[in-house]
Design an enzyme around this catalytic site. Structure first.
Site, mmCIF file in Angstrom:
data_model
loop_
_atom_site.group_PDB
_atom_site.id
_atom_site.type_symbol
_atom_site.label_atom_id
_atom_site.label_comp_id
_atom_site.label_asym_id
_atom_site.label_seq_id
_atom_site.Cartn_x
_atom_site.Cartn_y
_atom_site.Cartn_z
ATOM 1 N N LYS A 166 50.559 -5.434 -25.988
ATOM 2 C CA LYS A 166 50.953 -3.520 -25.943
ATOM 3 C C LYS A 166 51.124 -2.488 -27.448
ATOM 4 O O LYS A 166 51.535 -3.526 -28.828
ATOM 5 C CB LYS A 166 52.655 -3.804 -25.674
ATOM 6 C CG LYS A 166 52.598 -1.874 -24.913
ATOM 7 C CD LYS A 166 54.092 -1.849 -24.149
ATOM 8 C CE LYS A 166 55.230 -2.221 -24.882
ATOM 9 N NZ LYS A 166 56.791 -2.467 -23.883
ATOM 10 N N LYS A 168 51.678 0.609 -29.052
ATOM 11 C CA LYS A 168 51.970 2.305 -29.148
ATOM 12 C C LYS A 168 50.919 3.735 -29.007
ATOM 13 O O LYS A 168 50.319 3.482 -29.752
ATOM 14 C CB LYS A 168 53.418 2.567 -30.415
ATOM 15 C CG LYS A 168 54.222 1.543 -29.815
ATOM 16 C CD LYS A 168 55.148 1.713 -28.148
ATOM 17 C CE LYS A 168 56.430 0.936 -28.908
ATOM 18 N NZ LYS A 168 56.855 1.547 -27.573
ATOM 19 N N ASP A 197 51.828 2.039 -24.791
ATOM 20 C CA ASP A 197 52.883 2.888 -24.694
ATOM 21 C C ASP A 197 53.585 4.504 -25.135
ATOM 22 O O ASP A 197 53.300 4.283 -26.463
ATOM 23 C CB ASP A 197 54.634 2.262 -25.222
ATOM 24 C CG ASP A 197 56.361 2.400 -24.617
ATOM 25 O OD1 ASP A 197 55.886 3.847 -23.655
ATOM 26 O OD2 ASP A 197 56.190 1.879 -25.006
ATOM 27 N N ASN A 199 56.210 6.537 -24.601
ATOM 28 C CA ASN A 199 58.189 7.360 -24.960
ATOM 29 C C ASN A 199 57.893 8.151 -25.082
ATOM 30 O O ASN A 199 58.412 8.949 -25.889
ATOM 31 C CB ASN A 199 58.156 6.491 -26.125
ATOM 32 C CG ASN A 199 58.032 4.418 -26.277
ATOM 33 O OD1 ASN A 199 56.602 4.223 -27.178
ATOM 34 N ND2 ASN A 199 58.677 4.585 -26.049
ATOM 35 N N GLU A 223 52.128 3.216 -20.219
ATOM 36 C CA GLU A 223 53.902 3.145 -19.690
ATOM 37 C C GLU A 223 54.334 4.319 -20.647
ATOM 38 O O GLU A 223 53.957 4.923 -21.191
ATOM 39 C CB GLU A 223 54.240 1.961 -21.195
ATOM 40 C CG GLU A 223 56.359 2.312 -20.960
ATOM 41 C CD GLU A 223 56.284 0.770 -22.129
ATOM 42 O OE1 GLU A 223 55.340 -0.393 -21.655
ATOM 43 O OE2 GLU A 223 57.232 0.217 -22.131
ATOM 44 N N GLU A 249 62.666 2.124 -18.452
ATOM 45 C CA GLU A 249 63.362 1.236 -20.005
ATOM 46 C C GLU A 249 64.131 2.927 -19.528
ATOM 47 O O GLU A 249 65.247 2.253 -20.096
ATOM 48 C CB GLU A 249 62.362 1.194 -20.595
ATOM 49 C CG GLU A 249 61.686 2.499 -21.708
ATOM 50 C CD GLU A 249 61.179 1.949 -22.663
ATOM 51 O OE1 GLU A 249 60.235 1.428 -22.183
ATOM 52 O OE2 GLU A 249 61.540 2.785 -23.841
ATOM 53 N N HIS A 299 62.108 -4.364 -19.488
ATOM 54 C CA HIS A 299 61.684 -3.643 -20.764
ATOM 55 C C HIS A 299 63.170 -4.177 -21.626
ATOM 56 O O HIS A 299 64.466 -4.852 -21.568
ATOM 57 C CB HIS A 299 62.342 -2.318 -20.666
ATOM 58 C CG HIS A 299 62.764 -1.170 -22.231
ATOM 59 N ND1 HIS A 299 64.004 -1.367 -22.620
ATOM 60 C CD2 HIS A 299 62.028 -1.343 -23.159
ATOM 61 C CE1 HIS A 299 63.488 -0.558 -24.182
ATOM 62 N NE2 HIS A 299 62.896 -0.839 -23.981
ATOM 63 N N GLU A 319 58.466 -8.876 -22.212
ATOM 64 C CA GLU A 319 57.728 -8.266 -23.185
ATOM 65 C C GLU A 319 59.131 -9.087 -24.838
ATOM 66 O O GLU A 319 59.900 -9.663 -24.651
ATOM 67 C CB GLU A 319 58.682 -6.895 -23.282
ATOM 68 C CG GLU A 319 57.954 -6.296 -24.446
ATOM 69 C CD GLU A 319 59.331 -4.527 -24.564
ATOM 70 O OE1 GLU A 319 59.039 -4.142 -23.636
ATOM 71 O OE2 GLU A 319 58.341 -4.349 -25.267
#
Ligand code: MG
Length: 362
Positions: A166, A168, A197, A199, A223, A249, A299, A319
């Site tokens: 994964k 970011k 991801d 966030n 994500e 999450e 998560h 994860e």
């Protein structure tokens, strides 16, 4: 009967094992909130919860001032009753992050007791579907890492036989995100799963733009593209892009997941056992997702989630972010890209109680 005769809550700060950054925050330390429960049949259960750096003392205060005293005299065998009575004793602060995190520390202690009393591992007590779950790596994909470092991390994961990595996303420029992802795709080849991801950092318009740019890279999921309470936005994005939308999450109740699933706004469910309020609601979310034919990839908290993901038929991935090595004697066993569910009675975490005591803050 297994009557609770004493209980206490305490907090330790576990240092992060590596620098972890994303588009909106850094993981500063793992504030780890423990609850220890003793019962009249001679068992001791240890549960825990966490934050990534702020709010831990608020969780601890809620436990000490209101929730832990209510446990005295309760029968720990009545898992659902304990959860409901504790959770709904504080309606004025529920649903919310602090309350769910506090209740999780109690509920995981209650499940530790349940497993120990019946001499079962968590994977068996929670349902028992398989003995191992595939891992994907997050530790090589933080936002501050250079493209070269991302490529190195992904190559290492592939060499270890892991199935996914994964990364970011959320760099200021969409092209920078794309170039980083494309470099990793080029090195790992077409088969390895690449998750991204954001966030919760994007608007719907920006998330659509990024998803369209990312689509040729065949990503496994996108994500938290949007703020977690924007169900309509996630549903619109899920309709717009072929990349599966992963969320969970930042959700604190079973009902929030029900609304996401009902709205077709979540295609991968990332329920977190601490943030959702413990193992009792975690399993409800997992079974709910199964009824929608949706997979669960929890998560963080790999040390407990490996047992839970192995307990359900729709557990897809765990994860890889190891974070308890400084307070445990041994860690999760990994074989050919799979994490093995611990077989010892209880939560399966090999706590180092001496080190935990030394790190105790309050
Ligand atoms: Mg995330």
């Amino acid at each position: 009967m297994s009557i609770i005769t004493s209980a206490e809550a305490f907090l330790i700060d576990v240092p992060v094992e590596t620098v972890r950054t994303d588009s909106v925050q850094a993981f500063l330390k793992q504030e780890t909130i423990f609850v220890r429960i003793t019962t009249d049949d001679g068992n001791i259960g240890l549960g825990y919860s966490y934050t990534i750096g702020t709010g831990g003392t608020a969780v601890l205060a809620l436990l000490r001032d209101y929730l832990v005293p209510k446990l005295m005299g309760m029968d720990s065998q009545y898992v659902e009753k304990v959860w409901n009575e504790i959770y709904y004793s504080t309606r004025a602060t529920a649903t919310g992050a602090i309350t769910s995190l506090a209740v999780a520390a109690i509920d995981t202690a209650i499940w530790d007791l349940k497993c120990k009393r019946t001499n079962q591992s968590l994977v068996i007590a929670a349902g028992g579907y398989r003995d191992r779950v595939p891992l994907y790596d997050t530790e090589g994909g933080w936002l501050h890492l250079t493209t070269e470092e991302l490529v190195f991390g992904a190559s290492e994961s592939k060499a270890k036989g892991w199935l996914g990595v994964k990364l970011k996303v959320g760099k200021a420029d969409v092209h920078e995100d794309f170039e980083r992802l494309a470099a990793v795709r080029a090195i790992v080849g077409p088969k390895m799963h690449i998750m991204v991801d954001a966030n919760q950092s994007m608007t719907l318009a920006e998330a659509k733009r990024r998803a369209k740019a990312f689509e040729p890279l065949d990503l496994f999921w996108f994500e938290e593209p949007l703020p977690a309470d924007d169900i309509a936005g996630h549903a619109a994005l899920a309709k717009f892009t072929s990349i599966p939308i992963a969320v969970g999450e930042t959700m604190y109740s079973v009902a929030q997941f029900q609304q996401y699933l009902h709205s077709e706004a979540a295609e991968i469910i990332q329920v977190d056992v601490a943030r959702v309020g413990g193992i009792t609601p975690w399993l409800k979310v997992a079974h709910l997702a199964e009824s929608f034919n949706v997979k669960v990839c929890p998560h963080f908290l790999m040390e407990i989630h490996v047992s839970l993901a192995a307990a359900i038929p729709n557990g897809l991935y765990v994860e890889h972010i190891p974070q308890l090595r400084s307070i445990t004697h041994s860690e999760i066993v990994i074989e050919s890209g799979f994490a093995l569910a611990p077989k010892t009675p209880g939560l399966g975490i090999d706590w180092n109680f001496e080190d935990i005591e030394k790190m105790r803050i309050v």
